[in-house]
Design a protein around this motif. Structure first.
Motif, PDB file in Angstrom:
ATOM      1  N   VAL A 192       0.864  -1.182   0.000  1.00 59.83           N
ATOM      2  CA  VAL A 192       0.000   0.000   0.000  1.00 59.83           C
ATOM      3  C   VAL A 192       0.898   1.229   0.000  1.00 59.83           C
ATOM      4  N   PRO A 193       0.790   2.118  -1.006  1.00 60.45           N
ATOM      5  CA  PRO A 193      -0.097   2.049  -2.176  1.00 60.45           C
ATOM      6  C   PRO A 193       0.217   0.838  -3.061  1.00 60.45           C
ATOM      7  N   THR A 194      -0.712   0.544  -3.965  1.00 61.14           N
ATOM      8  CA  THR A 194      -0.537  -0.600  -4.849  1.00 61.14           C
ATOM      9  C   THR A 194       0.798  -0.493  -5.587  1.00 61.14           C
ATOM     10  N   PRO A 195       1.646  -1.535  -5.491  1.00 62.51           N
ATOM     11  CA  PRO A 195       2.968  -1.445  -6.124  1.00 62.51           C
ATOM     12  C   PRO A 195       2.874  -1.315  -7.643  1.00 62.51           C
ATOM     13  N   ASP A 196       3.845  -0.585  -8.194  1.00 67.47           N
ATOM     14  CA  ASP A 196       3.998  -0.467  -9.636  1.00 67.47           C
ATOM     15  C   ASP A 196       4.926  -1.587 -10.100  1.00 67.47           C
ATOM     16  N   ILE A 197       4.489  -2.380 -11.082  1.00 69.07           N
ATOM     17  CA  ILE A 197       5.239  -3.550 -11.542  1.00 69.07           C
ATOM     18  C   ILE A 197       5.917  -3.224 -12.863  1.00 69.07           C
ATOM     19  N   ARG A 198       7.222  -3.509 -12.929  1.00 68.73           N
ATOM     20  CA  ARG A 198       7.995  -3.280 -14.151  1.00 68.73           C
ATOM     21  C   ARG A 198       8.852  -4.502 -14.455  1.00 68.73           C
ATOM     22  N   TRP A 199       8.924  -4.819 -15.754  1.00 67.00           N
ATOM     23  CA  TRP A 199       9.779  -5.918 -16.222  1.00 67.00           C
ATOM     24  C   TRP A 199      10.985  -5.351 -16.944  1.00 67.00           C
ATOM     25  N   GLN A 200      12.150  -5.951 -16.686  1.00 63.67           N
ATOM     26  CA  GLN A 200      13.385  -5.572 -17.373  1.00 63.67           C
ATOM     27  C   GLN A 200      14.167  -6.819 -17.747  1.00 63.67           C
ATOM     28  N   LYS A 201      14.819  -6.748 -18.905  1.00 61.73           N
ATOM     29  CA  LYS A 201      15.784  -7.775 -19.261  1.00 61.73           C
ATOM     30  C   LYS A 201      17.150  -7.267 -18.817  1.00 61.73           C
ATOM     31  N   VAL A 202      17.793  -7.989 -17.909  1.00 64.04           N
ATOM     32  CA  VAL A 202      19.021  -7.491 -17.295  1.00 64.04           C
ATOM     33  C   VAL A 202      20.272  -8.195 -17.807  1.00 64.04           C
ATOM     34  N   ILE A 207      17.571  -3.837 -20.853  1.00 63.32           N
ATOM     35  CA  ILE A 207      16.581  -3.018 -21.548  1.00 63.32           C
ATOM     36  C   ILE A 207      15.292  -3.055 -20.744  1.00 63.32           C
ATOM     37  N   LEU A 208      14.503  -1.991 -20.838  1.00 58.83           N
ATOM     38  CA  LEU A 208      13.286  -1.887 -20.041  1.00 58.83           C
ATOM     39  C   LEU A 208      12.267  -2.924 -20.449  1.00 58.83           C
ATOM     40  N   LEU A 209      12.031  -3.043 -21.751  1.00 56.29           N
ATOM     41  CA  LEU A 209      11.092  -4.032 -22.258  1.00 56.29           C
ATOM     42  C   LEU A 209      11.798  -4.857 -23.324  1.00 56.29           C
ATOM     43  N   PRO A 210      11.768  -6.169 -23.212  1.00 58.01           N
ATOM     44  CA  PRO A 210      12.463  -6.989 -24.213  1.00 58.01           C
ATOM     45  C   PRO A 210      11.896  -6.794 -25.604  1.00 58.01           C
ATOM     46  N   MET A 213       8.092  -7.812 -27.335  1.00 52.60           N
ATOM     47  CA  MET A 213       7.282  -8.040 -26.151  1.00 52.60           C
ATOM     48  C   MET A 213       6.004  -7.217 -26.246  1.00 52.60           C
ATOM     49  N   GLU A 214       4.889  -7.836 -25.889  1.00 52.43           N
ATOM     50  CA  GLU A 214       3.602  -7.162 -25.916  1.00 52.43           C
ATOM     51  C   GLU A 214       2.985  -7.211 -24.529  1.00 52.43           C
ATOM     52  N   GLY A 215       2.263  -6.156 -24.142  1.00 57.48           N
ATOM     53  CA  GLY A 215       1.621  -6.104 -22.832  1.00 57.48           C
ATOM     54  C   GLY A 215       1.909  -4.782 -22.157  1.00 57.48           C
ATOM     55  N   ASP A 216       1.322  -4.574 -20.967  1.00 55.24           N
ATOM     56  CA  ASP A 216       1.595  -3.347 -20.222  1.00 55.24           C
ATOM     57  C   ASP A 216       2.385  -3.696 -18.970  1.00 55.24           C
ATOM     58  N   LEU A 217       2.842  -2.644 -18.275  1.00 55.61           N
ATOM     59  CA  LEU A 217       3.776  -2.852 -17.183  1.00 55.61           C
ATOM     60  C   LEU A 217       3.132  -3.393 -15.923  1.00 55.61           C
ATOM     61  N   GLY A 232      17.667 -14.871 -21.909  1.00 51.22           N
ATOM     62  CA  GLY A 232      18.422 -14.102 -20.933  1.00 51.22           C
ATOM     63  C   GLY A 232      17.721 -14.064 -19.590  1.00 51.22           C
ATOM     64  N   LEU A 233      18.212 -13.192 -18.706  1.00 55.57           N
ATOM     65  CA  LEU A 233      17.692 -13.049 -17.348  1.00 55.57           C
ATOM     66  C   LEU A 233      16.737 -11.859 -17.292  1.00 55.57           C
ATOM     67  N   TYR A 234      15.519 -12.099 -16.789  1.00 58.69           N
ATOM     68  CA  TYR A 234      14.492 -11.062 -16.679  1.00 58.69           C
ATOM     69  C   TYR A 234      14.228 -10.769 -15.209  1.00 58.69           C
ATOM     70  N   ARG A 235      13.978  -9.481 -14.917  1.00 60.75           N
ATOM     71  CA  ARG A 235      13.718  -9.053 -13.542  1.00 60.75           C
ATOM     72  C   ARG A 235      12.373  -8.349 -13.448  1.00 60.75           C
ATOM     73  N   CYS A 236      11.591  -8.725 -12.443  1.00 62.03           N
ATOM     74  CA  CYS A 236      10.335  -8.029 -12.134  1.00 62.03           C
ATOM     75  C   CYS A 236      10.554  -7.190 -10.880  1.00 62.03           C
ATOM     76  N   SER A 237      10.238  -5.894 -10.958  1.00 64.22           N
ATOM     77  CA  SER A 237      10.395  -4.975  -9.822  1.00 64.22           C
ATOM     78  C   SER A 237       9.021  -4.485  -9.373  1.00 64.22           C
ATOM     79  N   ALA A 238       8.719  -4.671  -8.083  1.00 64.93           N
ATOM     80  CA  ALA A 238       7.478  -4.176  -7.479  1.00 64.93           C
ATOM     81  C   ALA A 238       7.838  -3.025  -6.544  1.00 64.93           C
ATOM     82  N   SER A 239       7.346  -1.808  -6.846  1.00 62.51           N
ATOM     83  CA  SER A 239       7.789  -0.614  -6.117  1.00 62.51           C
ATOM     84  C   SER A 239       6.601   0.227  -5.662  1.00 62.51           C
TER      85      SER A 239
END
Length: 322
Positions: A192-202, A207-210, A213-217, A232-239
């Motif tokens: 709380v507040p609802t986390p913002d989810i982002r995907w990155q290829k690390v 890069i922010l979006l591979p 890739m289709e879809g929203d963050l 490769g290695l992908y990272r999901c960040s919840a902030s």
């Protein structure tokens, strides 16, 4: 002449005395009128409630003071204070948080030991300890003080309980073969507040979006046309405002032989093995035949020698009869 002056002075003093008495009478009447108005206003005044803050935020696990002030012109012997909560999760079913009535305090059983008044009977402020996400919602403070006949005063306050994101869970589903399609999902249970989810290829490059890739963050992400470039290695960040948590997915794509190619390889292998077996069979037959010819040649001189002996036998016989 002196007598006249004395008479004039005496008349002036009497006039000044009358003027001061008149002024004092007017002031007294004004004070009496003001007092009458104040008494009337006091008798007709209604109890009022004020909230010094309408919105408050607190970090989960901390304490918070919810303010509620009131003004009343009656004695406090029959003072009644009620705090209620309409949770964000179920606003249509408010609960009673704490009550002060005729000198007694009653707490909601689910909040026992976590809620209490701070300034009775002159203040309706309460303190909430060890806050939880379920404590968030709309709080209402209602104050009634008989014999005042007016409706109870009501104050309202919105409380938000902040919470950092929980550790997300990364998952993938789909076909990781070359040309396939994969869906990456990131599940966050709390925040709380609802986390913002982002995907990155690390890895191997960030890069922010591979690519492709289709879809929203904020929802599952789809990778189409899987290839070595998308591996490769992908990272999901919840902030949110309180922090960031990460999880990872290692996506490795590989190619598998097509069915026709595999069948052709099988046929070729079978044909090769058949040729090898046939060559072995021919070799065995040749060796067997060669062995038989050798034995035949070894036996032939013996047969010729026997034939010669028989051929000269008649001569011998003839010679014996001479």
């Amino acid at each position: 002449m002196p007598g006249f002056l004395a008479t004039s002075l005496q008349a002036g003093k009497e006039t000044a005395s009358l003027s001061s008495l008149s002024a004092m009478g007017s002031s007294g009447r004004w004070m009496l009128w003001t007092l009458f108005v104040c008494v009337a206003a006091w008798k007709s005044a209604a109890l009022s409630v004020t909230m010094s803050e309408s919105v408050k935020e607190v970090l989960r696990g901390d304490f918070v003071v919810l303010p509620c002030s009131f003004i009343t012109f009656s004695r406090l012997s029959r003072l009644n204070i009620i705090w209620t909560l309409a949770p964000f999760s179920s606003p249509e079913t408010p609960i009673q948080v704490i009550v002060y009535d005729h000198g007694q305090v009653i707490e909601d059983p689910s909040l026992t030991g976590r809620v209490g008044f701070t300034g009775l009977p002159f203040s309706a402020d309460i303190i909430l300890n060890d806050t939880r996400v379920s404590d968030a919602g709309i709080y209402r403070c209602m104050v009634n003080n008989p014999p005042e006949s007016a409706d109870p005063g009501i104050g309202e306050l919105i409380l938000s309980v902040l919470e950092p994101p929980s550790l997300p869970v990364c998952q993938w589903d789909g076909n990781i073969d070359m040309g396939g399609s994969v869906i990456l999902s990131c599940l966050v249970a709390k925040g709380v507040p609802t986390p913002d989810i982002r995907w990155q290829k690390v890895n191997p490059e960030e890069i922010l979006l591979p690519i492709n890739m289709e879809g929203d963050l904020s929802s599952p992400v789809q990778i189409v046309n899987v290839s070595t470039q998308t591996s490769g290695l992908y990272r999901c960040s919840a902030s949110n405002v309180l922090g960031t948590e990460n999880c990872y997915v290692n996506l490795a794509s590989y190619s598998t032989p097509d069915s026709p190619s595999g069948l052709l390889q099988g046929v070729l292998l079978t044909l090769f093995m058949s040729l090898v077996l046939l060559a072995l069979l021919v070799l065995i037959l040749w060796l067997h035949r060669t062995g038989q010819d050798g034995r035949w040649k070894e036996k032939k001189p013996e047969e010729e020698e026997c034939y010669n002996e028989i051929r000269y036998t008649p001569s011998l016989m003839k010679r014996s009869f001479v």
